[in-house]
Design an enzyme around this catalytic site. Sequence first.
Site, PDB file in Angstrom:
ATOM      1  N   CYS A 156      38.911  38.822  41.716  1.00 25.55           N
ATOM      2  CA  CYS A 156      39.248  40.233  41.954  1.00 25.55           C
ATOM      3  C   CYS A 156      38.066  41.047  42.458  1.00 25.55           C
ATOM      4  O   CYS A 156      38.230  42.204  42.829  1.00 25.55           O
ATOM      5  CB  CYS A 156      39.791  40.839  40.670  1.00 25.55           C
ATOM      6  SG  CYS A 156      40.946  39.735  39.856  1.00 25.55           S
ATOM      7  N   HIS A 182      38.863  49.678  37.985  1.00 25.23           N
ATOM      8  CA  HIS A 182      39.486  48.383  38.268  1.00 25.23           C
ATOM      9  C   HIS A 182      40.877  48.379  37.619  1.00 25.23           C
ATOM     10  O   HIS A 182      41.859  48.075  38.268  1.00 25.23           O
ATOM     11  CB  HIS A 182      38.607  47.251  37.738  1.00 25.23           C
ATOM     12  CG  HIS A 182      39.091  45.895  38.115  1.00 25.23           C
ATOM     13  ND1 HIS A 182      39.307  45.535  39.416  1.00 25.23           N
ATOM     14  CD2 HIS A 182      39.424  44.806  37.359  1.00 25.23           C
ATOM     15  CE1 HIS A 182      39.744  44.280  39.459  1.00 25.23           C
ATOM     16  NE2 HIS A 182      39.831  43.819  38.225  1.00 25.23           N
ATOM     17  N   LYS A 207      46.590  50.406  40.584  1.00 26.86           N
ATOM     18  CA  LYS A 207      47.407  49.186  40.523  1.00 26.86           C
ATOM     19  C   LYS A 207      48.852  49.453  40.096  1.00 26.86           C
ATOM     20  O   LYS A 207      49.728  48.626  40.307  1.00 26.86           O
ATOM     21  CB  LYS A 207      46.713  48.147  39.644  1.00 26.86           C
ATOM     22  CG  LYS A 207      45.423  47.656  40.295  1.00 26.86           C
ATOM     23  CD  LYS A 207      44.688  46.611  39.502  1.00 26.86           C
ATOM     24  CE  LYS A 207      43.500  46.054  40.277  1.00 26.86           C
ATOM     25  NZ  LYS A 207      42.396  47.001  40.503  1.00 26.86           N
ATOM     26  N   HIS A 263      48.107  44.376  41.494  1.00 22.87           N
ATOM     27  CA  HIS A 263      46.731  43.919  41.599  1.00 22.87           C
ATOM     28  C   HIS A 263      46.641  42.998  42.813  1.00 22.87           C
ATOM     29  O   HIS A 263      47.075  41.850  42.765  1.00 22.87           O
ATOM     30  CB  HIS A 263      46.339  43.173  40.324  1.00 22.87           C
ATOM     31  CG  HIS A 263      44.877  42.861  40.231  1.00 22.87           C
ATOM     32  ND1 HIS A 263      44.009  43.072  41.281  1.00 22.87           N
ATOM     33  CD2 HIS A 263      44.130  42.359  39.201  1.00 22.87           C
ATOM     34  CE1 HIS A 263      42.796  42.710  40.912  1.00 22.87           C
ATOM     35  NE2 HIS A 263      42.840  42.277  39.664  1.00 22.87           N
ATOM     36  N   PHE A 296      36.089  44.294  38.443  1.00 20.55           N
ATOM     37  CA  PHE A 296      35.618  43.402  37.382  1.00 20.55           C
ATOM     38  C   PHE A 296      36.502  42.165  37.362  1.00 20.55           C
ATOM     39  O   PHE A 296      37.680  42.241  37.008  1.00 20.55           O
ATOM     40  CB  PHE A 296      35.652  44.122  36.038  1.00 20.55           C
ATOM     41  CG  PHE A 296      34.825  45.391  36.027  1.00 20.55           C
ATOM     42  CD1 PHE A 296      33.510  45.388  36.462  1.00 20.55           C
ATOM     43  CD2 PHE A 296      35.360  46.590  35.588  1.00 20.55           C
ATOM     44  CE1 PHE A 296      32.742  46.557  36.457  1.00 20.55           C
ATOM     45  CE2 PHE A 296      34.607  47.759  35.569  1.00 20.55           C
ATOM     46  CZ  PHE A 296      33.289  47.739  36.006  1.00 20.55           C
ATOM     47  N   PHE A 310      37.756  37.963  36.947  1.00 26.71           N
ATOM     48  CA  PHE A 310      37.722  36.725  36.181  1.00 26.71           C
ATOM     49  C   PHE A 310      36.508  35.921  36.627  1.00 26.71           C
ATOM     50  O   PHE A 310      36.127  35.948  37.792  1.00 26.71           O
ATOM     51  CB  PHE A 310      39.007  35.910  36.424  1.00 26.71           C
ATOM     52  CG  PHE A 310      40.055  36.137  35.378  1.00 26.71           C
ATOM     53  CD1 PHE A 310      39.948  37.164  34.464  1.00 26.71           C
ATOM     54  CD2 PHE A 310      41.171  35.313  35.310  1.00 26.71           C
ATOM     55  CE1 PHE A 310      40.918  37.369  33.497  1.00 26.71           C
ATOM     56  CE2 PHE A 310      42.155  35.510  34.350  1.00 26.71           C
ATOM     57  CZ  PHE A 310      42.028  36.537  33.438  1.00 26.71           C
TER      58      PHE A 310
END
Lengths: 409, 86
Positions: free
Chosen positions: A163, A301, A330, A335, A392, A394
């Site tokens: 992301c 985010h 979002k 997302h 931010f 994964f």
Amino acid sequence: MKRVVITGVGAVSPLGNDVPSLIEGIEQGKSAVQYMEGWEQYTGLRSLVGAPAELKDEKSIPRKSRRSMGRMSFFAVQATQQAIADAGLEQKELSSGRVGCVIGSTMGGAESLNDAFETMLPEKDLSQLTSMRFFQCVSHTAAMNVSQYLGLTGYVMATSAACASASQALGAGYDIIRLGKQDVVLCGGAEELHPTVTGSFDVLFATSVNYNDIPHRTPRPFDRERDGLVCGEGSGILVLEEYEHALMRKAKIYAEIVGYHTCGSGAHVSQSNKDAMVFCLREALASAHISPGEVDYINAHATATMQGDKEEAEAIRDIFGDEVPVSGLKGYIGHTLGASGSLELIVSLAMMEKGLVYPTLNLKTVSPDCEGIHHVMHPLAWDIRVMVKNCFAFGGINAALVCKKVNHQ
Amino acid sequence: MTTEQEVITLTNQVFEESFEIEKEKLQPQMNIFEDLGLDSLDVVDLVVALQKKFGVKIRDDERVRSIRTLGDIYQFILSLKTEWKS
């Protein structure tokens, strides 16, 4: 160091296939999230919602250029064409060696990757694989196809940080221009919606599963009733340009990028980490020589996962308190993963231009663990001179960009 | 059994479907590279499409390398059918 400004934008999004339709959809408070017909056939997939973009006009691309493009590359090429037109760049400049592109994605073309496996694995037979599968699904497919189709002969790079991919692409482009290596870099991300992508989050219990019957009410960033992310798709591309170069062309300047930082949490592959977020944000602000009190808006985010939103809200609270308006996008477009950093930056630039903060859609009751920051829940007229865009990802990868209005424009 | 006309029809279908070439251009004397615009990557896909269309395995057949015209393909496929028959 050279100065870097944004002089063009282009988007293919779940709310429409250009920037004006994306902005219009958001201003109307539209959600692009819908029930994904056919996904119920996947055993174990609990999240059956997504925010698809529309693939159209791809046949206008000649076959020999089109054949290497999967869904996300079409999105990226179309968004890039818009951005180039918006910036007023000419073809001879694109092929001068001084114009490059950095376009990221989470995992390359998910659909083509899936098709390749479906062709190859049942009989363990590679003889039916076409020549183009590789080009359609590799992680640099969008950057490669954009550069080939548009005749770019400068830097061609692809970031891959889930992301944070688009933000890292923007950050890389920023650094490349600051160092004087390129005059213009087309930066952003591209992503495609596919059950394997949603599924990879679903198995981690990170997706929204309670709103399959009322898709437009999810995702719910920072909300008490949030239950996870909803995947979307599309591409957002921004033209980053050396400041003097832009002035010489009399280009429209959306904003100047004045700070950027990216870092790992060094702690956990999936769990968001407030301390790492704080560090990332502080480093980005320090690189911009901007104090927290000078920031007018934060585009969060805000994926609507239980832990991610909580950690982000805490990080923002630690640095900015409850003074700076915060919203996330979002709820409107899902997302868009590797494209989210650039698509959401494009929308944030529109907010800066209009002096208006778009609220966080579906945020009705702020969750107790996300309190203490200035949540924008209704459209807010607000002069935005400096803003921060958070991503931010994964993998514990954080990225933050700081943009500033250019005063004399 | 596949007749010569069926081979021509099915091969031409591959060129229309996979390479978007107009039906009028699909004449046996046409050079697949110079006249029909295929390149080396297209040849990989041509082999895959012909394998699927005719249920044959030709990926490792050396004769593929000498194909130049559409007529060469018709003859190649027909020769495969003859070989199988004999």
